[in-house]
Motif scaffolding. Structure first.
Motif, PDB file in Angstrom:
ATOM      1  N   PRO A  20     -57.647   1.299 -37.392  1.00 53.83           N
ATOM      2  CA  PRO A  20     -56.734   1.980 -38.322  1.00 53.83           C
ATOM      3  C   PRO A  20     -57.440   2.928 -39.289  1.00 53.83           C
ATOM      4  O   PRO A  20     -56.880   3.948 -39.681  1.00 53.83           O
ATOM      5  CB  PRO A  20     -56.068   0.832 -39.073  1.00 53.83           C
ATOM      6  CG  PRO A  20     -56.122  -0.309 -38.135  1.00 53.83           C
ATOM      7  CD  PRO A  20     -57.410  -0.135 -37.383  1.00 53.83           C
ATOM      8  N   LYS A  23     -57.785   6.464 -37.714  1.00 57.74           N
ATOM      9  CA  LYS A  23     -56.581   7.229 -37.345  1.00 57.74           C
ATOM     10  C   LYS A  23     -56.607   8.597 -38.025  1.00 57.74           C
ATOM     11  O   LYS A  23     -56.953   8.718 -39.181  1.00 57.74           O
ATOM     12  CB  LYS A  23     -55.323   6.474 -37.748  1.00 57.74           C
ATOM     13  CG  LYS A  23     -54.051   7.229 -37.393  1.00 57.74           C
ATOM     14  CD  LYS A  23     -52.951   6.308 -37.059  1.00 57.74           C
ATOM     15  CE  LYS A  23     -51.625   6.967 -36.818  1.00 57.74           C
ATOM     16  NZ  LYS A  23     -51.573   8.294 -36.388  1.00 57.74           N
ATOM     17  N   ASP A  24     -56.271   9.616 -37.251  1.00 55.98           N
ATOM     18  CA  ASP A  24     -56.235  11.013 -37.698  1.00 55.98           C
ATOM     19  C   ASP A  24     -57.619  11.570 -38.037  1.00 55.98           C
ATOM     20  O   ASP A  24     -57.730  12.577 -38.732  1.00 55.98           O
ATOM     21  CB  ASP A  24     -55.287  11.202 -38.890  1.00 55.98           C
ATOM     22  CG  ASP A  24     -53.851  10.847 -38.535  1.00 55.98           C
ATOM     23  OD1 ASP A  24     -53.454  11.112 -37.388  1.00 55.98           O
ATOM     24  OD2 ASP A  24     -53.141  10.314 -39.396  1.00 55.98           O
ATOM     25  N   ASP A  43     -55.132   9.811 -32.303  1.00 54.34           N
ATOM     26  CA  ASP A  43     -53.734  10.121 -32.587  1.00 54.34           C
ATOM     27  C   ASP A  43     -52.896   8.857 -32.787  1.00 54.34           C
ATOM     28  O   ASP A  43     -52.229   8.703 -33.796  1.00 54.34           O
ATOM     29  CB  ASP A  43     -53.191  10.957 -31.427  1.00 54.34           C
ATOM     30  CG  ASP A  43     -51.786  11.442 -31.637  1.00 54.34           C
ATOM     31  OD1 ASP A  43     -51.396  11.646 -32.792  1.00 54.34           O
ATOM     32  OD2 ASP A  43     -51.078  11.633 -30.624  1.00 54.34           O
ATOM     33  N   ARG A  44     -52.931   7.974 -31.829  1.00 52.06           N
ATOM     34  CA  ARG A  44     -52.139   6.733 -31.870  1.00 52.06           C
ATOM     35  C   ARG A  44     -52.935   5.602 -31.243  1.00 52.06           C
ATOM     36  O   ARG A  44     -53.861   5.827 -30.478  1.00 52.06           O
ATOM     37  CB  ARG A  44     -50.841   6.898 -31.086  1.00 52.06           C
ATOM     38  CG  ARG A  44     -49.906   7.908 -31.659  1.00 52.06           C
ATOM     39  CD  ARG A  44     -48.635   7.935 -30.853  1.00 52.06           C
ATOM     40  NE  ARG A  44     -47.762   8.972 -31.390  1.00 52.06           N
ATOM     41  CZ  ARG A  44     -46.601   9.283 -30.868  1.00 52.06           C
ATOM     42  NH1 ARG A  44     -46.167   8.655 -29.812  1.00 52.06           N
ATOM     43  NH2 ARG A  44     -45.869  10.223 -31.412  1.00 52.06           N
ATOM     44  N   TYR A  45     -52.512   4.377 -31.543  1.00 47.00           N
ATOM     45  CA  TYR A  45     -53.138   3.205 -30.942  1.00 47.00           C
ATOM     46  C   TYR A  45     -52.141   2.067 -30.936  1.00 47.00           C
ATOM     47  O   TYR A  45     -51.163   2.064 -31.668  1.00 47.00           O
ATOM     48  CB  TYR A  45     -54.412   2.804 -31.694  1.00 47.00           C
ATOM     49  CG  TYR A  45     -54.158   2.437 -33.136  1.00 47.00           C
ATOM     50  CD1 TYR A  45     -53.881   1.128 -33.491  1.00 47.00           C
ATOM     51  CD2 TYR A  45     -54.170   3.404 -34.136  1.00 47.00           C
ATOM     52  CE1 TYR A  45     -53.622   0.796 -34.813  1.00 47.00           C
ATOM     53  CE2 TYR A  45     -53.915   3.086 -35.442  1.00 47.00           C
ATOM     54  CZ  TYR A  45     -53.638   1.772 -35.775  1.00 47.00           C
ATOM     55  OH  TYR A  45     -53.375   1.452 -37.075  1.00 47.00           O
ATOM     56  N   ILE A  50     -55.618   3.449 -26.783  1.00 48.18           N
ATOM     57  CA  ILE A  50     -55.869   4.439 -27.830  1.00 48.18           C
ATOM     58  C   ILE A  50     -55.545   5.802 -27.229  1.00 48.18           C
ATOM     59  O   ILE A  50     -55.929   6.081 -26.090  1.00 48.18           O
ATOM     60  CB  ILE A  50     -57.343   4.415 -28.284  1.00 48.18           C
ATOM     61  CG1 ILE A  50     -57.650   3.119 -29.005  1.00 48.18           C
ATOM     62  CG2 ILE A  50     -57.662   5.600 -29.169  1.00 48.18           C
ATOM     63  CD1 ILE A  50     -59.086   2.992 -29.441  1.00 48.18           C
TER      64      ILE A  50
END
Length: 82
Positions: A20, A23-24, A43-45, A50
């Motif tokens: 976390p 992220k980004d 981008d997302r997980y 991932i």
């Protein structure tokens, strides 16, 4: 007759505090199988996958295939508060 365990606990998510925080941010992922490293923005997980946004488009990587994840934005030797 199949019996269910009495003290069945709900599964905890496999994601701990490390992913976390990335992220980004721009990261480099090296896979267990070797090959070319993947560099892009995380981008997302979810607990198993991932998604990295690269210059060529999004790439989905299964977590069990990852050997290392390295943040590109932070200078070498940087140690975040653990």
């Amino acid at each position: 007759m199949d019996e269910e365990p009495v003290n069945k606990k709900p599964k905890k998510p496999l994601t701990n505090g490390f992913i976390p925080k990335l992220k980004d941010k721009k990261v480099t992922i090296r896979l267990v199988s070797g090959g070319q490293p993947i560099t892009g923005i995380l981008d997302r997980y979810n607990p198993y996958e991932i998604r990295i946004q690269t210059a060529k488009g999004p790439i989905l990587v299964f977590k069990h295939a990852i050997a290392t994840i390295e943040s590109v934005d932070e200078p070498k030797g940087y140690r975040p508060d653990i």
